[in-house]
Design an enzyme around this catalytic site. Structure first.
Site, mmCIF file in Angstrom:
data_model
loop_
_atom_site.group_PDB
_atom_site.id
_atom_site.type_symbol
_atom_site.label_atom_id
_atom_site.label_comp_id
_atom_site.label_asym_id
_atom_site.label_seq_id
_atom_site.Cartn_x
_atom_site.Cartn_y
_atom_site.Cartn_z
ATOM 1 N N LYS B 77 9.356 -24.898 -12.238
ATOM 2 C CA LYS B 77 9.132 -26.308 -11.886
ATOM 3 C C LYS B 77 8.225 -26.393 -10.656
ATOM 4 O O LYS B 77 8.360 -25.581 -9.724
ATOM 5 C CB LYS B 77 10.480 -26.975 -11.606
ATOM 6 C CG LYS B 77 10.419 -28.480 -11.420
ATOM 7 C CD LYS B 77 11.827 -29.055 -11.194
ATOM 8 C CE LYS B 77 11.822 -30.561 -11.030
ATOM 9 N NZ LYS B 77 13.189 -31.096 -10.819
ATOM 10 N N SER B 152 14.353 -34.994 -13.715
ATOM 11 C CA SER B 152 12.978 -34.763 -13.379
ATOM 12 C C SER B 152 12.409 -33.426 -13.878
ATOM 13 O O SER B 152 11.192 -33.262 -13.898
ATOM 14 C CB SER B 152 12.818 -34.812 -11.853
ATOM 15 O OG SER B 152 13.522 -33.767 -11.234
ATOM 16 N N SER B 176 18.844 -33.656 -12.764
ATOM 17 C CA SER B 176 17.473 -33.325 -13.170
ATOM 18 C C SER B 176 17.308 -32.032 -13.962
ATOM 19 O O SER B 176 16.232 -31.779 -14.499
ATOM 20 C CB SER B 176 16.560 -33.271 -11.941
ATOM 21 O OG SER B 176 16.215 -34.570 -11.529
#
Lengths: 106, 487
Positions: B77, B152, B176
């Site tokens: 990420k 996210s 997330s």
């Protein structure tokens, strides 16, 4: 709780604290959205929290300390760091003057 | 190649037996990734040259037969810093930011011969539940590209679900990792707060953030958590507790396990089709010899409000560092220092990030602190007490991960309160610092539905044990999205 939760004047004040600025249109949109979100927050006022302690962290350690030892960076690390700065001069980070230098009346 | 028919165990066997080299694997991964990413937009930035070089070096050294992660391609990420590899947190603010150090989790990946193939898309600074808040691209759900991947960590979830990589890492502040895992039909673990070092994770809500693995299977997930868990001198909140082997308890036997189902997690706000999937999962656990009983987490309904006050307050403080001076975006034609701060922040941050900064600054400001920030901290204590009470009698808690399957792109983005309610079932877990995992549990109208397992503090092992038993008894994890390929 007050009838009006937050108005455009307050949003503008909070923006100043947060070092943000909004156009009049953005200010209107943000005020409406923040009003709605803060309206949701108000459900918390119905919870009886008398005598309940505050939790600010859920860490299982207290006061994690280590020796305060300086770690020296080499020249390539210094260069890589400075490469991320928007403006540099003579190996230093450059910023505009703190006081407006454009003269009176711009 | 894609990773629909391989797991870490089979890939590792192929690497050890030289059926494929690490370099060939990296090459095949990148070739497929570039092709599939045209459809799903999971990645922001590929690490092609460095990945191939690293893989060649691993081949030269030889695959360590004791390390199941050696030579394995991984997606990271983009809020986890990677030395020399652009790290943006999907923000214009950091569009050209090149970190000078590796996050501790990245150091561990590299030290254990994992091959980082690229950085995955996300909501800007991890604020959002749909990955629509990225400043750069909209990631699509591989099960239906008109739908969001969740967020996210939407890019990491899609990278795994679309078969681009066998493992990706995400971060979870209010759901997330788990919510996108649910939306994409994969396994996503948010470890106990303190289990994994946050050093090098771009800070959002520092009392809530944790990095965790996203994989197709429970066993792979456990192996990936083995890699990143443990104390780190650079993160004073990382725990010194011993890290068990998370793959050790995967026997499939959960007879006698005591499972709690909170009635608040099966209430009116939950899509009936999601409830049906969870009811079927309950039955499955009972068939496996566990007992499932209804319990109550009465204060969990206040979690969303408490969370958005606490997380936004922490964010407003953490994001003060983005001032246009030392790194990141600086506005043009600025007259003085104040101008640099205000204009750089106003032009560099997207709307959701500004909303959170505003909410946090408001909650912490004079006259409102007691009613909001202080109150939220008290409610947080009550939510923790609810969990503690349940865990006196039960080994773990189950329920849905998210109230609905993945929604349509564009449907909720203009309505923050609706968007925030997506996190209602995941947020209490972060507030309490507990481990939570989402595993594939079925489908609603063709879209994946995740089952959330919530454990006692530092008891990820029980979640893996239960998740593995469920996975062995079902085949939901074997379903793959149709990306136009031969699946």
């Amino acid at each position: 709780m007050a009838e009006e939760r937050i108005n455009a004047e307050q949003v503008k004040h909070v923006a100043e604290l947060a070092k943000l600025e909004f156009t009049p249109d953005q200010l209107a949109t943000f005020t409406g959205q923040l009003e709605k979100i803060i309206g949701m927050f108000e459900e918390l006022s119905t919870v009886d929290t008398t005598g309940v302690p505050v939790t600010s962290q859920v860490n299982d350690r207290r006061n994690a300390l280590r020796e305060d030892v300086a770690v020296k960076s080499d020249e390539s690390e210094r260069k890589a760091l400075l490469a991320n700065a928007p403006e540099t001069a003579n190996g230093l980070i450059k910023v505009p003057a703190i006081i407006d230098e454009s003269g009176d009346g711009e | 190649m894609d990773f629909f028919n391989q797991d870490l165990t089979s890939l590792h066997a192929d690497l050890v037996n030289k059926k494929i080299s690490a370099a060939e694997l990296a090459q095949a991964t990148l070739a497929n990734l570039k092709q599939t990413d045209a459809k799903v937009d999971a990645f922001l930035n590929l690490n092609e040259d460095a990945a191939l070089k690293a893989a060649q070096a691993i081949d030269a050294k030889g695959i360590n037969p004791a390390n199941v992660l050696a030579g394995i391609p991984v997606g990271v990420k983009d809020n986890i810093v990677t030395k020399g590899l652009t790290t943006t947190a999907a923000s214009k603010m950091l569009e050209n930011f090149v970190p000078v150090y590796d996050a501790t989790v990245v150091e561990k990946m590299l030290a254990n011969d994992m091959v980082i193939v690229g950085k995955t898309n996300m909501d800007e600074f991890a604020m959002g539940g749909s990955t629509e808040n990225s400043a750069f691209k909209v990631t699509k759900n591989p099960w239906d590209v008109s739908r969001v991947p969740g967020g996210s960590s939407g890019g990491s979830a899609v990278a795994v679900a679309a078969g681009q990589v066998p493992v990706a890492f995400g971060s979870d502040t209010g759901g997330s990792i788990r919510q996108p895992a649910s939306f994409n039909g994969i396994v996503g673990m948010k470890p106990t707060y303190g289990r994994v070092s946050r050093w090098g994770l771009i800070a959002f809500g520092s009392s809530l953030d944790q990095i965790g693995p996203m994989t197709r299977t429970v066993k792979d997930n456990a192996a990936a958590l083995n890699l990143i868990a443990g104390n780190d001198v650079n993160d004073g909140t990382s725990s010194k507790r011993e890290v068990p082997d998370f793959t050790a308890g995967l026997t499939g036997d959960i007879k006698g396990m005591k499972i709690a189902l909170p009635k608040e997690y099966m209430g009116d706000g939950i899509d009936p089709k999601v409830r049906d999937v969870i009811q079927a999962a309950v039955k499955q656990f009972e068939d496996l010899g566990a007992t499932v009983e209804e319990v109550s987490l009465p204060n969990s309904r206040y979690g969303v409000s408490a969370y958005y006050i606490i997380a936004s307050s922490e964010a407003s403080s953490n994001l003060q560092r983005f001032d246009g001076i030392r790194y990141g975006f600086r506005a043009q034609d600025v007259k003085n220092l104040e101008d640099v701060y205000v204009r750089s922040r106003s032009e560099g941050f997207g709307d959701e990030v500004k909303r959170r900064i505003m909410l946090g600054t408001f909650s912490l400001s004079a006259g409102y602190y007691d009613a909001y920030f202080h109150k939220a901290g008290q409610v947080r204590t009550m939510i923790i007490n609810d969990f503690n009470k349940v865990f006196e009698d039960y080994d773990l808690i189950i329920g849905p991960t998210a109230p609905t399957p993945a929604f349509k792109i564009g449907d909720e983005i203009s309505d923050p309160v609706t968007m925030y309610m997506n996190d209602v079932l995941t947020i209490p877990v972060n507030l309490a610092g507990l481990p939570g995992m989402s595993i594939p549990a079925g489908f609603a109208d063709g879209m994946p539905v995740g089952l959330q397992l919530i454990g006692k503090s530092f008891d990820e092992s029980t979640l893996y044990k239960a998740g593995y038993a469920f996975e062995q008894a079902t085949d939901f994890h074997q379903a793959t999205p149709d990306l136009g390929g031969a699946h």
